[in-house]
Structure formats: C-alpha cells, structure tokens
Design a protein around this motif. Sequence first.
Motif, short mmCIF file in Angstrom:
data_model
loop_
_atom_site.label_atom_id
_atom_site.label_comp_id
_atom_site.label_asym_id
_atom_site.label_seq_id
_atom_site.Cartn_x
_atom_site.Cartn_y
_atom_site.Cartn_z
N ARG A 1 -14.85 19.47 -38.46
CA ARG A 1 -16.10 20.10 -37.72
C ARG A 1 -16.97 20.88 -38.45
O ARG A 1 -16.38 21.13 -39.26
CB ARG A 1 -15.09 21.11 -36.69
N GLY A 2 -18.03 21.13 -38.14
CA GLY A 2 -19.31 22.00 -39.35
C GLY A 2 -20.02 20.30 -39.99
O GLY A 2 -21.11 20.69 -41.13
N SER A 3 -19.50 19.35 -39.80
CA SER A 3 -20.25 18.68 -40.61
C SER A 3 -20.84 17.49 -40.02
O SER A 3 -21.27 15.89 -40.38
CB SER A 3 -18.83 17.59 -42.14
N GLU A 4 -21.20 17.13 -38.22
CA GLU A 4 -20.68 16.30 -37.57
C GLU A 4 -22.40 16.07 -37.60
O GLU A 4 -23.22 15.10 -38.10
CB GLU A 4 -20.75 16.44 -36.19
N GLY A 5 -23.44 17.07 -37.48
CA GLY A 5 -24.81 17.19 -37.90
C GLY A 5 -25.06 16.06 -39.27
O GLY A 5 -25.72 15.10 -39.21
N ALA A 6 -24.28 16.05 -40.81
CA ALA A 6 -24.62 15.51 -41.62
C ALA A 6 -24.62 13.99 -41.47
O ALA A 6 -24.85 12.91 -41.93
CB ALA A 6 -24.16 16.23 -43.15
N ILE A 7 -22.92 14.14 -41.03
CA ILE A 7 -22.07 12.70 -40.91
C ILE A 7 -23.46 11.35 -39.45
O ILE A 7 -23.56 10.63 -40.26
CB ILE A 7 -21.05 12.75 -40.33
N THR A 8 -23.66 12.09 -38.99
CA THR A 8 -24.52 11.57 -37.86
C THR A 8 -25.90 11.29 -38.50
O THR A 8 -26.75 10.29 -37.96
CB THR A 8 -24.98 12.04 -36.77
N SER A 9 -25.99 12.08 -39.12
CA SER A 9 -27.53 11.33 -39.63
C SER A 9 -27.93 10.62 -40.82
O SER A 9 -28.20 9.62 -40.86
CB SER A 9 -28.10 12.91 -40.36
N ALA A 10 -26.17 10.65 -41.69
CA ALA A 10 -26.25 9.84 -42.89
C ALA A 10 -25.75 8.24 -42.11
O ALA A 10 -26.55 7.16 -42.71
CB ALA A 10 -24.92 9.39 -43.40
N LEU A 11 -25.37 7.93 -40.81
CA LEU A 11 -24.44 7.51 -40.00
C LEU A 11 -26.19 6.64 -39.71
O LEU A 11 -25.86 5.02 -39.90
CB LEU A 11 -24.03 7.40 -38.90
N ALA A 12 -26.88 7.00 -38.61
CA ALA A 12 -28.21 6.77 -38.21
C ALA A 12 -28.90 6.40 -40.14
O ALA A 12 -29.46 4.86 -39.90
CB ALA A 12 -28.38 8.11 -37.54
N LYS A 13 -28.80 6.54 -41.00
CA LYS A 13 -29.84 6.47 -41.94
C LYS A 13 -29.26 5.36 -41.93
O LYS A 13 -29.84 4.01 -42.51
CB LYS A 13 -29.81 7.69 -42.79
N LEU A 14 -28.34 4.42 -42.86
CA LEU A 14 -27.35 3.63 -42.74
C LEU A 14 -27.64 2.70 -42.05
O LEU A 14 -28.36 1.32 -42.77
CB LEU A 14 -25.80 3.77 -42.67
N GLN A 15 -27.46 2.69 -40.68
CA GLN A 15 -28.02 1.62 -39.99
C GLN A 15 -29.39 1.32 -39.83
O GLN A 15 -29.90 -0.08 -39.32
CB GLN A 15 -27.60 1.91 -38.89
N ARG A 16 -30.48 2.36 -40.12
CA ARG A 16 -31.86 2.00 -40.29
C ARG A 16 -32.85 1.41 -41.48
O ARG A 16 -33.03 0.59 -40.88
CB ARG A 16 -32.07 3.02 -39.51
N ASP A 17 -31.70 1.77 -42.04
CA ASP A 17 -32.76 1.24 -43.20
C ASP A 17 -31.56 0.02 -44.37
O ASP A 17 -32.67 -0.73 -44.79
CB ASP A 17 -32.03 2.28 -44.82
N HIS A 18 -30.73 0.10 -43.80
CA HIS A 18 -29.49 -0.99 -44.07
C HIS A 18 -28.70 -1.90 -43.20
O HIS A 18 -28.30 -2.87 -43.44
CB HIS A 18 -28.76 -0.37 -44.92
N GLY A 19 -28.61 -1.37 -42.11
CA GLY A 19 -28.14 -2.62 -40.78
C GLY A 19 -26.70 -2.78 -40.87
O GLY A 19 -26.24 -3.94 -40.30
N VAL A 20 -25.97 -1.80 -41.47
CA VAL A 20 -24.60 -2.10 -41.53
C VAL A 20 -24.07 -0.34 -40.38
O VAL A 20 -24.64 0.82 -40.35
CB VAL A 20 -24.67 -0.98 -42.76
#
Length: 643
Positions: A51-70
């Motif tokens: 709780r409280g970290s969801e925003g940062a985690i969601t952004s990191a997951l989206a960046k990983l998929q967008r930039d590296h296809g993972v």
Amino acid sequence: MPTRFTLHSAGPAVARVVLAFALVLGVVAPAAAVDVPRLGSQLTDEPGVLRGSEGAITSALAKLQRDHGVQLWVLFVRTTGSTSVTGFADQVAAVNSLGANDALLLVAIDDRTDSIWVSDGLPQISTAEIDAIVGNEVEPRLAAGDFGGAVTAAAERLGLAAGGTSPGPSTAGPTSAATAAGTPARTAAASERPAPAPSSDTGGSVVTGLLAAIGVVAGVYLVAVVLIRRRSDARTGEEWDRETGSLARRVNHDLIATDEGVRDAQQELGFVEAEFDEPDVAPFRTAVDQAATEMKGAFAIRQQLDDEIPEARPTRRGMLEEILRHTGAATGLLKAQEDRLVQLRDERRRAPEVLDQLAAQVDALAGRTEVARATLERLTAYAAASWQSVKGHAAEADKRIAFARDALARGRTALASEGRRAVGGAIRDAHGAIGEAASLLDAVDRLATTLDDTRVRLPDELAAAATDVAAARRALEGGDGGAHEPAVAQAERLLAAARASAVANPPDTLEAYKNAVQANAAADSVIAALREEAARVARRLAVLDGAMRSAAMAVARAGDFVETRRGGVGREARTRIVEAQRLLDQATAIQLSDPDAGLQAAQRAQSLANDAYLIASQDFTEFDQQGPPRGSGADLSATILGG
C-alpha cells in the motif's frame, strides 16, 4: 509453451525429492496446501504490504513492458503452504498460462521466501543475471522493509538484462538473504538451464547415477536447511514480526535516511559558511549539531535493541517509537533550516525587488509611529500604571526604523558594487529592525484596545460583583456557613478595592476590572458551596424522613401484634418494642439538629421493631400449639390465682 525457471531455490524436481527426504527425516514440518491464485492484474498484493507503492510499481511495470517487451507479474502472498516457493511459482505460471514474454516475481511474506520465474521466451535474460537481481536488488530491499522498492528494482534490472545490459552489482551491496535480518534464506540458485531428461533407452547405469546424484543433492540440501535454520534462529526476525515488523522497518529506514541527511548537512555547512555571513550561518550550525545529538540518542536505543538481551514486545515497541521521535526531531530541525536557506537565497536572487519591498514597509511603519504617539497621549486619561509599560515604545520604534533605513542604504550600495554577500546581510538587518519596530507599535495598539474595552465593560462587572457579594452575605447569615466567612469577607474587600480604583482620578480601570472579576468569582464560589451544602442536608433529611417512617410503621406493627395477642407473647418481644419506641422518639427529637445521629437511631429502631415482631410471632405460635410459653402473662395469672 516450454518454460525455464530461474528461481530463488533449487529446481522443482530436485525440490520435490529433497522435500520428501526432509519430511522423512523430520527436518521440514508438513504444512497445509494453499490454493494457487488467479492473477487478475499484473500486481496482486494479498498481505497488503505494498500500500502506498502501487503507483510507482505500476509505472515501473509499464516502462518494462513498453521499453523491453517484458511483462512482469508481481504476486505477494502470506505463505505457499506445503509447496516450496519454486513449486508454487511453477503452479502460478501454469494456472495463469504465463509464457512468451512473461516473468513472475513471487514473495511469501510469512515464509520469508521469494522467487523469480522467467519464461523461455526471454532467453536473453540469463540465470546468472536473475541470481544477481534476486541477491543484490530484491532481497536487501525486502530485508529493509522496502517492499515496493524491491519490486521496482526488480523491474528496472530485468529491463537492463532484457536489453543486453548486465545488471551488475547493486549499489546496495552484495547482501545475501542469509546475512540480512528478516530476509528469506537462499538455499540454492539455478545457475544453468535444467539438463535434458534422459531418453527412454537410457541404461540402468544412468538411472543409478541419477539416483546417486539426487541423494547427494538431498544430503547437501538437508545440511543447508539445518545451517540456515540455525542462522535464522540467531537473527531477531524483528522486521517480520506480525505486530511490530512494520514499525521496525520504518525505524530502520528512517535511521538510515535521517543519518544520511545529517551527514549531508554537515558537509553542506562549509558551503553555507562560504556563502553567508555568520549571523545567517549560526542557526544552521546549531540545527545540525542538535540533529546530530538526536541521532546519537536514536542509535543508542537501536544498539540496545540489537544486543544479545531480548526485550519484551511492549518494551521493544516503545523503544522503536522513541527512535522515531529522535529521527523526527532531527528531520524537523534540518527541514526548517533548509527552508530558511532557500528563502535567503531567493532574497539574494531578488535583491532589488526585496529592497524595494522592505523600503515600503519602513515607510508604513514611520506613519504608524505618529499614530502611536497620539494613542499614548490619549492613554494619559487612565492611571499611569495602566500604560507605563508602553510609554517609550514610539521612540524605540523610531530608532528601529532609522536602523532599517541605514541597512537598506547599505544593501543598495552593495548591490551596485555586486556585493551579493553584503546585500544578504543588509536584508537580514532590515528584516530584524522592521520586525522589532512593528512589535513595539503593535503593543501600543493592543493596550489601547484593552483599556478602552475594559472601561466600557467595568460598570456591568461592578454591578454583577456587588449583587453576588450581597447574595453570598445573605446566604451566610441565613444558615450555618461560618466556615465560609473568610471567603465572603475577601470578596467584600475586593469589591471595595474595585470601586475605589474605578472612581480614582485618573481611574485605574484595569485594576478595578480585575478586582471586580475576582470579587464576583469569590462570591459565586461561596454561594455554590452553600447551595451544595443545603442540597446535601436536604438529601440527608429526606433519607432520615424515610427511615423514620419505616421505623414508625415497624414499631406500630409489632405493637399492634403484641397488643392483640398479649396472652401468647413473652418478655423478649415486649422489651424490643419498648426500646424501638425509645429510639424512634430520639430520632424525632434530633432530626434537625443532628440528622446523621437521627438516621442511625431510626434505622436501629426499625431493626428492633422487626425483631420484636418475629419473636412475638414465634411466641404466639408456640402458645397456640402447646400452651402458654414460660414467663408469659398466662403463667403470671395462674400464679396469682394459686394455679
């Protein structure tokens, strides 16, 4: 789709064999099975630790998929039950059809285990890279309670690995789970892809060799489990405690962050000394010293928690909270000075504008001094004691205003010669002088307002005090309130003093109002006390009246019974009736003069009357069934008549 596992423990097949050996030997206790969850989104947090970290985690997951296809799936659970963390990750991947470009980060909070699963569709991410991510990035952050940071770090490093850039060693240091307090222990890490399974025509020697290899691996695993358990028992497990773990993680995080802040401030002190004059530097230096002292206290408590003597959970919680108070105080000190330095730098940057603003404030204060002089002249209509404290405030304000003008002139000169440091000192001096002058003039205005308001309210306060004092005197004279005589006398003296101050020339309205308020309060206290005493007496009299009524009814009942059955009632009942009547008469006589004694007498009378009635009833029952009791009136009559 074929998949490979890069895990935080042994491979699934070996793990199952080893688990079987462990259960047989009693090393691992059996546990209940846990249902494999369906992943509704990339982030599943069953324990609620993110709780409280969801925003940062969601952004990191989206960046990983967008930039590296993972596509990284994150699953936090309480436990994997009887299934190993690796086997559970295998089941999660199978149930949710993970593959292609999918990866899975699994953390079991209560088990203190974690695992990373990577699909065969991502061959560019090697097992060694996964091991580095787990050991250097994920586990140290889990140990520190930074669960959200562990996820975002894993996403970032997986992206580097997928892009062909090796994650390399973490800046957090190569802290392993076996040495980090509260971190799940690493039992093994897969460093290679699982070997291909033997074909169906493999000879018995291969099978024998494989079984021997499994036995060796199982033995090594058992030894590792025992060693890890011993090391785990030696650790406090503080950050994983169900009740205080969250607090401990916050404390450990704040300790490091605040200590870094203090160290940074100590390093910055030299730059501040070079940038500002000593009057501006001194508050910053003092704050840094005080913050360092706070941190010494915090680390001293932390050391007590880390020693070999364990504290009870309530004591540990209190010590952790005390550490937070120290770190909070240190952070507050540094933040205040940081804000002040920002303001000082901003003033230097806007020096021409600031000098103009301060000059306008000085001009406004100069106009206020003339008003203050007129106000002081008007206040002479009151007693000198009322306004003596502000008598020289207008003159003192003039001095501060003159000093501020000189400081502003110095600032403009320094500004023309590019002396930025001198400009800052001039602005500081002008600020101080302006503030002092404003305080002096504000004091004059406040006193004038108070005196004028008091003069208006004084007549009503005097009248109210006179009414209450007179009421207190009457109440005292109308009852037994001698204990309150000193208070009433004091109220009368205060009222007289208030009246004298009000009619003096010039009047001392402040003193008169103060004495009137005190007289009113004293009289009110006496009246309230007398009313309370009267109410208490009334309550006692009501209780006494009830007791006397009950006693009278009890005496009458017993008397009537004896009167109508004299032949069958003996002396004991008659004696108690007479005594009960005597006590009832006594209570009636003293009910006003001594209510408490009257109440006791009435209660005793009722008790004796009740006893008399019971005894008389017994006597008459015996007389009616067996003849006259001994000592009865019938015996006496027979004796007189000769039997």
